[in-house]
Each structure stands twice: as structure tokens, then as C-alpha cells.
Design a protein around this motif. Structure first.
Motif, mmCIF file in Angstrom:
data_model
loop_
_atom_site.group_PDB
_atom_site.id
_atom_site.type_symbol
_atom_site.label_atom_id
_atom_site.label_comp_id
_atom_site.label_asym_id
_atom_site.label_seq_id
_atom_site.Cartn_x
_atom_site.Cartn_y
_atom_site.Cartn_z
ATOM 1 N N ALA A 175 0.846 -0.557 0.292
ATOM 2 C CA ALA A 175 -0.070 0.336 0.272
ATOM 3 C C ALA A 175 1.086 1.020 0.021
ATOM 4 C CB ALA A 175 -1.332 -0.026 0.954
ATOM 5 N N ILE A 176 0.483 2.072 -0.707
ATOM 6 C CA ILE A 176 1.249 3.084 -1.565
ATOM 7 C C ILE A 176 0.155 4.343 -1.266
ATOM 8 C CG2 ILE A 176 3.307 5.094 -2.612
ATOM 9 C CD1 ILE A 176 3.447 2.319 -4.328
ATOM 10 N N ILE A 177 0.927 5.685 -0.078
ATOM 11 C CA ILE A 177 0.154 6.414 0.450
ATOM 12 C C ILE A 177 1.216 7.940 -0.451
ATOM 13 C CG2 ILE A 177 -0.984 8.126 2.213
ATOM 14 C CD1 ILE A 177 -1.809 5.195 1.901
ATOM 15 N N TYR A 184 -0.004 12.041 8.065
ATOM 16 C CA TYR A 184 -0.204 12.830 9.011
ATOM 17 C C TYR A 184 0.633 11.662 9.844
ATOM 18 C CZ TYR A 184 -3.679 14.721 7.221
ATOM 19 O OH TYR A 184 -4.472 15.219 5.867
ATOM 20 N N ASN A 185 1.931 11.008 9.459
ATOM 21 C CA ASN A 185 2.540 9.896 10.051
ATOM 22 C C ASN A 185 1.572 8.349 10.158
ATOM 23 O OD1 ASN A 185 4.653 11.461 9.696
ATOM 24 N ND2 ASN A 185 4.097 13.234 11.771
ATOM 25 N N TYR A 186 0.536 8.171 9.780
ATOM 26 C CA TYR A 186 0.368 7.025 9.960
ATOM 27 C C TYR A 186 0.128 6.071 8.698
ATOM 28 C CZ TYR A 186 -3.627 4.313 12.689
ATOM 29 O OH TYR A 186 -4.414 4.027 13.713
ATOM 30 N N PRO A 187 1.235 5.289 8.779
ATOM 31 C CA PRO A 187 1.806 4.597 7.285
ATOM 32 C C PRO A 187 0.642 3.729 7.170
ATOM 33 C CG PRO A 187 3.552 4.781 8.206
ATOM 34 C CD PRO A 187 2.935 5.956 9.139
ATOM 35 N N PRO A 188 -0.104 3.194 6.145
ATOM 36 C CA PRO A 188 -0.535 1.505 6.981
ATOM 37 C C PRO A 188 0.063 0.834 6.437
ATOM 38 C CG PRO A 188 -0.821 2.349 3.900
ATOM 39 C CD PRO A 188 0.459 3.236 5.188
ATOM 40 N N ASN A 189 1.316 0.960 6.046
ATOM 41 C CA ASN A 189 1.687 -0.233 6.522
ATOM 42 C C ASN A 189 2.527 -1.331 7.634
ATOM 43 O OD1 ASN A 189 2.578 0.909 4.165
ATOM 44 N ND2 ASN A 189 3.140 -1.386 2.863
#
Length: 199
Positions: A175-177, A184-189
Motif C-alpha cells: 500500500a502506497i500513500i 499524518y505519519n500514519y502509514p498503512p503498512n
């Protein structure tokens, strides 16, 4: 890099060449991709970019998906320009008449355990009178985590991890944001409590 074609086994083409590509890092792959993947016939004709649904694109061999995202009262839609689909692809569990694109992806991957996809999210917008805010961002990330659970490639592994490592661990989703605010420093990985599976 390594060029990956589709061939005759479109739905399972990665698995069919597993032994040839298993030691290749993901950053060396050139995968068949879909630009504005959510802009298929459910969207206004003027904005349509694809003629197949996400499920059909997966079966046709596509493994990279470009999603533009729009939020409307907590429900997320694929969008292209000023038009959006009527397909809720993440936000809520039950909406009459809606399809869930994340479910299509997760179900495909469960049925094809040697296939891997890259989901790239960008161009975050909101319905008129609303804004795509930090809460929307965090909720979308949580939905990614909920739908794909341990299928997500952990963030620390995404740079040089091999295809073999991903399949061995059950990691099938990168998953790439793509966002200037760094989500907001909340990566999905990196879901809380996520552990590497030991063989």
C-alpha cells in the motif's frame, strides 16, 4: 530490473513464473498497471479510464492499481477529476447497492496466494463543503488494515524485499500513500501488533 509479462495464465501469472522471479526484489519489477483504476463504467463516461471493474482487471493480470480517492461523510469513493463512482470501496460494511472494491481485491488474493498487488492512493479530495482531514486519513488507513490484515507488506520491508519473502510470509499487498502531508505519519503498512510470520 526484471520485466514481468502476463502470458496465458492471466489470473495467476505471477505464480506461474514463481521460480523465475522469486529472488527478485519488488523494486525491480515492472508490473502491468491500471491508471485511474477506479474510473471504470460506473463513473461518468467523460471520466472513464478503464473498461473493466477491479475484479476483472485482477483476472486480466493487472497488479498495480492507481486509485484517486474522494470522501463523503466518511465513505470513500474512486474519483477521476470532478466525477466519482457510486462504488464504496472501503468505508462502511453495509450500504445497499454498493460494491466493495477492497473486498474484490482481498477475495482475489485469497484465491490466488502467489499473486501480489501494489495499491497506490493519491489525489485525496472531499465532497462539496467537506475536506479530506486527518481523521479521514486515519480511518482510510484503518480500513486498509482491516481489509488486508496480515497481507500488507510491512513498511520496513518494502524497499528491498523479494517476491519470495512476500509469498512465504503471506504478504500480498503493498500500500502506497502518495500525499504531501505524509499521511499524518500514519502509514498503512505498520498496523499495531503486526508480526512477521515465522516459518
Amino acid at each position: 530490473g526484471i520485466i514481468c509479462g502476463v502470458g496465458r495464465e492471466k489470473a495467476s501469472w505471477m505464480g506461474s513464473v514463481y521460480n523465475k522471479i522469486k529472488r527478485t526484489p519488488l523494486n525491480k519489477f515492472a508490473l502491468p498497471g491500471s491508471h485511474d483504476a477506479g474510473a471504470y463504467p460506473a463513473i461518468e463516461t467523460r471520466s472513464q479510464a478503464q473498461n473493466k471493474s477491479i475484479a476483472e482487471q485482477l483476472l486480466a493480470g493487472f497488479r498495480y492499481f492507481d486509485f484517486r480517492v474522494k470522501v463523503n461523510d466518511g465513505t470513500y469513493y474512486a474519483v477521476h477529476g470532478a466525477d466519482n463512482t457510486d462504488h464504496d470501496y472501503t468505508a462502511v460494511k453495509k450500504v445497499a447497492g454498493k460494491k466493495y472494491l477492497f473486498d474484490d481485491i482481498a477475495n482475489f488474493l485469497k484465491a490466488h496466494n502467489h499473486e501480489l498487488v501494489i495499491l497506490n492512493f493519491s489525489h485525496f479530495t472531499a465532497h462539496a463543503g467537506q475536506s479530506f482531514n486527518p481523521t479521514d486519513a486515519k480511518n482510510l488507513v484503518k480500513l486498509l488494515q482491516q481489509h488486508f490484515l496480515n497481507m500488507l507488506v510491512p513498511r520496513l520491508w518494502t524497499a528491498n524485499v523479494t517476491y519470495e519473502k512476500c509469498i512465504d510470509q503471506g504478504w500480498q499487498v503493498v500500500a502506497i500513500i502518495d500525499d504531501d502531508d505524509n499521511w499524518y505519519n500514519y502509514p498503512p503498512n505498520t498496523p499495531e501488533g503486526k508480526k512477521e510470520r515465522k516459518n
